[in-house]
Scaffold this motif. Structure first.
Motif, PDB file in Angstrom:
ATOM      1  N   ARG A 123      45.937 -32.119  88.198  1.00  0.00           N
ATOM      2  CA  ARG A 123      46.399 -33.994  87.845  1.00  0.00           C
ATOM      3  C   ARG A 123      45.209 -34.893  88.233  1.00  0.00           C
ATOM      4  NH1 ARG A 123      51.463 -35.481  92.191  1.00  0.00           N
ATOM      5  NH2 ARG A 123      52.495 -33.678  91.565  1.00  0.00           N
ATOM      6  N   GLU A 154      48.068 -27.839  82.131  1.00  0.00           N
ATOM      7  CA  GLU A 154      47.436 -26.775  82.886  1.00  0.00           C
ATOM      8  C   GLU A 154      47.028 -25.521  82.523  1.00  0.00           C
ATOM      9  OE1 GLU A 154      52.508 -26.209  84.022  1.00  0.00           O
ATOM     10  OE2 GLU A 154      52.030 -25.023  82.442  1.00  0.00           O
ATOM     11  N   LYS A 188      48.832 -19.775  88.030  1.00  0.00           N
ATOM     12  CA  LYS A 188      49.072 -20.952  87.258  1.00  0.00           C
ATOM     13  C   LYS A 188      48.496 -22.152  87.714  1.00  0.00           C
ATOM     14  CE  LYS A 188      53.062 -22.871  86.333  1.00  0.00           C
ATOM     15  NZ  LYS A 188      54.119 -23.817  85.833  1.00  0.00           N
ATOM     16  N   THR A 248      47.898 -25.994  87.980  1.00  0.00           N
ATOM     17  CA  THR A 248      48.192 -27.570  87.369  1.00  0.00           C
ATOM     18  C   THR A 248      46.689 -28.190  87.551  1.00  0.00           C
ATOM     19  OG1 THR A 248      50.405 -26.951  87.321  1.00  0.00           O
ATOM     20  CG2 THR A 248      50.206 -28.847  87.316  1.00  0.00           C
ATOM     21  N   ALA A 286      52.792 -27.871  90.321  1.00  0.00           N
ATOM     22  CA  ALA A 286      52.076 -26.264  90.038  1.00  0.00           C
ATOM     23  C   ALA A 286      54.594 -26.207  90.127  1.00  0.00           C
ATOM     24  CB  ALA A 286      52.345 -25.223  91.398  1.00  0.00           C
ATOM     25  N   ASP A 287      54.849 -26.851  90.663  1.00  0.00           N
ATOM     26  CA  ASP A 287      56.037 -26.622  90.121  1.00  0.00           C
ATOM     27  C   ASP A 287      57.323 -27.973  90.132  1.00  0.00           C
ATOM     28  OD1 ASP A 287      56.130 -28.109  92.806  1.00  0.00           O
ATOM     29  OD2 ASP A 287      57.508 -26.866  94.188  1.00  0.00           O
ATOM     30  N   THR A 288      56.848 -29.051  89.673  1.00  0.00           N
ATOM     31  CA  THR A 288      57.499 -29.934  88.947  1.00  0.00           C
ATOM     32  C   THR A 288      56.920 -30.484  87.873  1.00  0.00           C
ATOM     33  OG1 THR A 288      55.533 -31.008  89.952  1.00  0.00           O
ATOM     34  CG2 THR A 288      57.698 -30.709  91.407  1.00  0.00           C
ATOM     35  N   VAL A 289      57.906 -30.950  86.775  1.00  0.00           N
ATOM     36  CA  VAL A 289      57.439 -31.566  85.687  1.00  0.00           C
ATOM     37  C   VAL A 289      58.144 -32.805  85.642  1.00  0.00           C
ATOM     38  CG1 VAL A 289      57.725 -29.319  84.777  1.00  0.00           C
ATOM     39  CG2 VAL A 289      59.829 -30.756  84.423  1.00  0.00           C
ATOM     40  N   ALA A 333      48.977 -34.499  83.512  1.00  0.00           N
ATOM     41  CA  ALA A 333      48.322 -32.841  84.413  1.00  0.00           C
ATOM     42  C   ALA A 333      48.433 -32.195  83.135  1.00  0.00           C
ATOM     43  CB  ALA A 333      49.880 -32.257  84.894  1.00  0.00           C
ATOM     44  N   ALA A 366      60.685 -27.673  88.135  1.00  0.00           N
ATOM     45  CA  ALA A 366      60.696 -26.911  87.000  1.00  0.00           C
ATOM     46  C   ALA A 366      62.266 -26.305  86.934  1.00  0.00           C
ATOM     47  CB  ALA A 366      58.790 -26.233  87.078  1.00  0.00           C
ATOM     48  N   GLN A 421      56.530 -32.248  80.251  1.00  0.00           N
ATOM     49  CA  GLN A 421      55.130 -32.132  80.607  1.00  0.00           C
ATOM     50  C   GLN A 421      54.760 -31.451  82.100  1.00  0.00           C
ATOM     51  OE1 GLN A 421      52.921 -35.664  79.812  1.00  0.00           O
ATOM     52  NE2 GLN A 421      53.986 -35.647  77.042  1.00  0.00           N
ATOM     53  N   PRO A 422      53.692 -31.124  82.001  1.00  0.00           N
ATOM     54  CA  PRO A 422      53.261 -30.188  83.398  1.00  0.00           C
ATOM     55  C   PRO A 422      53.300 -31.718  84.589  1.00  0.00           C
ATOM     56  CG  PRO A 422      51.569 -29.942  81.886  1.00  0.00           C
ATOM     57  CD  PRO A 422      53.158 -30.023  81.438  1.00  0.00           C
TER      58      PRO A 422
END
Length: 383
Positions: free
Chosen positions: A310, A91, A306, A308, A356-359, A89, A322, A352-353
């Protein structure tokens, strides 16, 4: 007098209570009872198995001891992690913009005085329809311009009077003059009257200021009676149901690699759809446009988002919220692993992104370990 003094001293002396001829020499002396004497060590004074009643503490190896009741107060939640193939992903930092044709501006076409169309000017947030008049613009003219127009009106009035007299004479000579000459005179008279009416209307007639699109009034930069110049911005209309997100991409090949897009604006997750990318660099970046699929999302033009993206390609890793990632006192990125019921261990990771709300954490965690997903920031403050 001496006897009275002796008796008074005897009365003030403490009275000794005796128990007859009893002998107390065989009794052992009683131990003194200490009052409010602190224990040498609180941990030694606590009973066995009462460790959960102690306060939170950071241990020598960097891990944390957090009792169960403190975990409940901090709302600590953990989840077991699973390892799998995760996509890469990217950002981007974007902002909310209006889609082409979904917003418009109401500007002054010439210098003049702005007056309200009704009881007052439209308020912020008021809905308007396309073509609805929101204000009037009364053109202003200098004394020289007004004098020229009045002179033109007088000249046209004289020409109109001459044309009417000529037509009257020609009509008296009807039959002896060609009919086409009479018809030409009548057409000339009609043209003079139209010019005279147009000049009179242009002298003081106000011009309507109408909304170019359906939407809500988002900017009002005018007061009643204000004199404005040509092209001055008076009102701005935005359709809140048709908004987009624009973000700069510094990789020219990124638009062709995107699989899906998500956005995060003000803590709200947005579903985005790639609308295209330009081929004209702006500040050494390629502008990408994303359409907001949630029409009811509370967004404002210019709000930061922000984004993101994929992209194609996968790699092994662990997906985490996140909120599970925090920083320690040294500024390192860590997650907290629940090793024992009341013990948490920090793990340094390089997230790593992923959304939007997960890494995605590629290394540093093992499958089956329980990672703190809620309350991680509060655990990092334990000293």
């Amino acid at each position: 007098m001496a006897l009275a003094a002796l008796l008074s001293l005897t009365a003030l002396a403490p009275t000794a209570h005796a128990h007859g001829d009893e002998d107390h020499s065989h009794e052992a002396p009683k131990a003194a009872i200490p009052v409010n004497k602190p224990a040498a060590n609180a941990a030694d004074a606590a009973p066995a198995g009462a460790a959960s009643l102690e306060a939170s503490a950071r241990l020598a190896d960097g891990s944390l001891f957090v009792p169960k009741h403190v975990q409940r107060l901090l709302a600590v939640r953990t989840v077991p992690v699973t390892e799998g193939a995760l996509s890469a992903a990217v950002e981007l930092n974007g902002r909310v913009v209006t889609e082409p044709g979904s917003g418009g501006r109401i500007q002054a076409t010439q210098a003049g005085t702005v007056v309200p169309a009704g009881k007052g000017f439209p308020a912020l947030g008021q809905k308007v329809r396309k073509g609805e008049v929101v204000a009037w613009l009364r053109p202003t003219a200098s004394s020289l311009e007004r004098g020229d127009r009045v002179g033109q009106q007088a000249e046209l009035g004289a020409q109109t009077a001459l044309a009417e007299r000529r037509i009257a004479r020609l009509e008296q000579l009807e039959g002896s003059v060609p009919a086409k000459e009479i018809e030409a005179a009548r057409v000339e008279l009609q043209a003079l009257k139209k010019r005279q009416a147009a000049l009179a209307a242009a002298l003081d007639a106000p011009q309507p200021l109408a909304s170019p699109v359906d939407g809500v009034i988002s900017a009002v930069d005018i007061v009643a009676g204000e004199v404005v110049d040509a092209k001055a911005l008076l009102f701005e209309v935005v359709d809140p149901t048709r908004l987009a997100v624009e973000a700069p991409a510094y990789d020219l090949e990124l638009p062709s690699k995107v699989l899906s897009a998500e956005g995060l604006a003000g803590g709200r997750l947005l579903k985005l759809q790639v609308a295209g990318a330009g081929r004209l660099l702006r500040d050494q970046a390629l502008p990408m446009r994303f359409r907001v699929l949630d029409a009811a999302a509370p967004l404002a033009v210019g709000q930061p988002v922000k984004v993101t993206l994929r992209t194609r390609g996968t790699a092994q890793g662990v997906a985490l919220p996140a909120s599970a990632v925090t920083r320690n006192a040294a500024g390192e990125t860590v997650v907290w692993v629940h090793e024992d019921p009341e013990r948490f261990e920090p793990r340094r990771v390089r997230p790593q992104p992923l959304g939007a709300d997960t890494v995605a954490v590629r290394e540093g965690l093992k499958a089956g370990e329980r990672v703190v997903t809620s309350g991680a920031a509060l655990l990092a403050q334990v000293r």
